[in-house]
Design a protein around this motif. Sequence first.
Motif, mmCIF file in Angstrom:
data_model
loop_
_atom_site.group_PDB
_atom_site.id
_atom_site.type_symbol
_atom_site.label_atom_id
_atom_site.label_comp_id
_atom_site.label_asym_id
_atom_site.label_seq_id
_atom_site.Cartn_x
_atom_site.Cartn_y
_atom_site.Cartn_z
ATOM 1 N N SER A 262 19.050 -37.198 -23.373
ATOM 2 C CA SER A 262 17.963 -36.672 -22.544
ATOM 3 C C SER A 262 18.527 -36.311 -21.174
ATOM 4 O O SER A 262 19.483 -36.926 -20.696
ATOM 5 N N CYS A 263 17.920 -35.308 -20.539
ATOM 6 C CA CYS A 263 18.418 -34.861 -19.240
ATOM 7 C C CYS A 263 18.345 -35.967 -18.199
ATOM 8 O O CYS A 263 19.212 -36.092 -17.342
ATOM 9 N N ALA A 264 17.285 -36.783 -18.285
ATOM 10 C CA ALA A 264 17.124 -37.865 -17.325
ATOM 11 C C ALA A 264 18.312 -38.829 -17.420
ATOM 12 O O ALA A 264 18.910 -39.225 -16.414
ATOM 13 N N LYS A 265 18.667 -39.170 -18.649
ATOM 14 C CA LYS A 265 19.792 -40.075 -18.886
ATOM 15 C C LYS A 265 21.111 -39.415 -18.455
ATOM 16 O O LYS A 265 22.001 -40.060 -17.888
ATOM 17 N N ALA A 266 21.214 -38.128 -18.719
ATOM 18 C CA ALA A 266 22.421 -37.380 -18.354
ATOM 19 C C ALA A 266 22.625 -37.393 -16.831
ATOM 20 O O ALA A 266 23.738 -37.600 -16.343
ATOM 21 N N LEU A 267 21.538 -37.224 -16.093
ATOM 22 C CA LEU A 267 21.652 -37.221 -14.627
ATOM 23 C C LEU A 267 22.093 -38.582 -14.109
ATOM 24 O O LEU A 267 22.915 -38.690 -13.202
#
Length: 389
Positions: A262-267
């Motif tokens: 997920s993008c949130a986790k990636a950030l």
Amino acid sequence: MILIKNGNVYSPKFIGKKDILIAGLKIIAIEDSIEINSSDISIETYDAKGKNIYPGFVDAHVHITGGGGEGSYKTRTPEIVLSDIVSAGVTTIVGCLGTDGITRTMTNLLAKAYGLSEEGISTYVYTGSYQIPVKTLTENILSDLVLIEKIIGVGEVALADHRSSAPSIAEVRRLAADARVGGMLSGKAGIVNVHMGDSDELLYIIEEIVKKSDIPITQFLPTHINRNKKLFEAGINYAKKGGYLDFTTSTTKQFLEDGEVSCAKALKRIIDENIDISQITMTSDGQGSLPQFDKNNQLIGLKIGKQESLYRAVVDAVNKYNVPLEDAISTITANPATILKLKNKGFIKLNYDADLVIADQNSFKIESVIAKGIYMVKNNEVVKKGTFE
Ligand code: ZN
């Protein structure tokens, strides 16, 4: 004129509680307090107490004319409409073609971009599609960049994907060299937006070009880096060498279960790895197709990528992973505007375009959106709709 009072301003750096004054298309003042006592000027005041104010979002990879088609003709997705864009807080969009560079054309893409500009937002496009050699609008990549104002780079060309043209390193190198020179001659970024697929080749071709030529790593903006864990890890290494990364926010539950990050986790991971957040962008891949499969890999339906996923990823990063809001928001404002050299975009700054998003400071819900000084969304209502909506 519009006077926005007492908002928490994220420029995207948090600069405190400010008043913002808009005249015409521009931000003409940002002060602790602005009072105008003149009956000669008509001023509309917006009370932004308890609200966050961000730069209008820049969504730099959207299939504005529709994408898809990979499950035959009936799976071609429709064109995007204005209310889907502005209700997501997006005021600047970069349109692109994808897998289908046959029934989708550059002339159509450019016309759609002009149409959306007329309706009130700011638009740009990439020249090309998945295929290499690139089918350009004019004679070649160079002339597209130099002669057509809205064309700011090349993309999305596909690498490491079974749907790519399986280009050689030399072909991609030539393409990047043309994009670079075209960018120099036109004062644009000339960026190469690269669609990364699921193949184990990962970022190999770009890394070889960077190793063996004068083309800088920053000429490329590879996207979909969060589509699987292997590519994501390769992306982390790539960013440590100074490369840009783009994460795709629109997805289905199934892709996340299949290993997408997920993008949130990636950030969160980017911050933990001490990678400069300015190298990171997020885009929605909006209006592209998201196929859904059953347990036996049979196609059971298609969804369409939505732009609302862009800001949702920001909010998730803040709420679930404690990513600072100013960092998360920079990936959809300042970072794409800077990397793509979009003039007067991506920041709340004096004389910049009056593109603003006003959201509740607790729920983060978008309440109002202003594009080039005009309300698109006001008090939770879309006030500017597309021509045929
Ligand atoms: Zn793609």
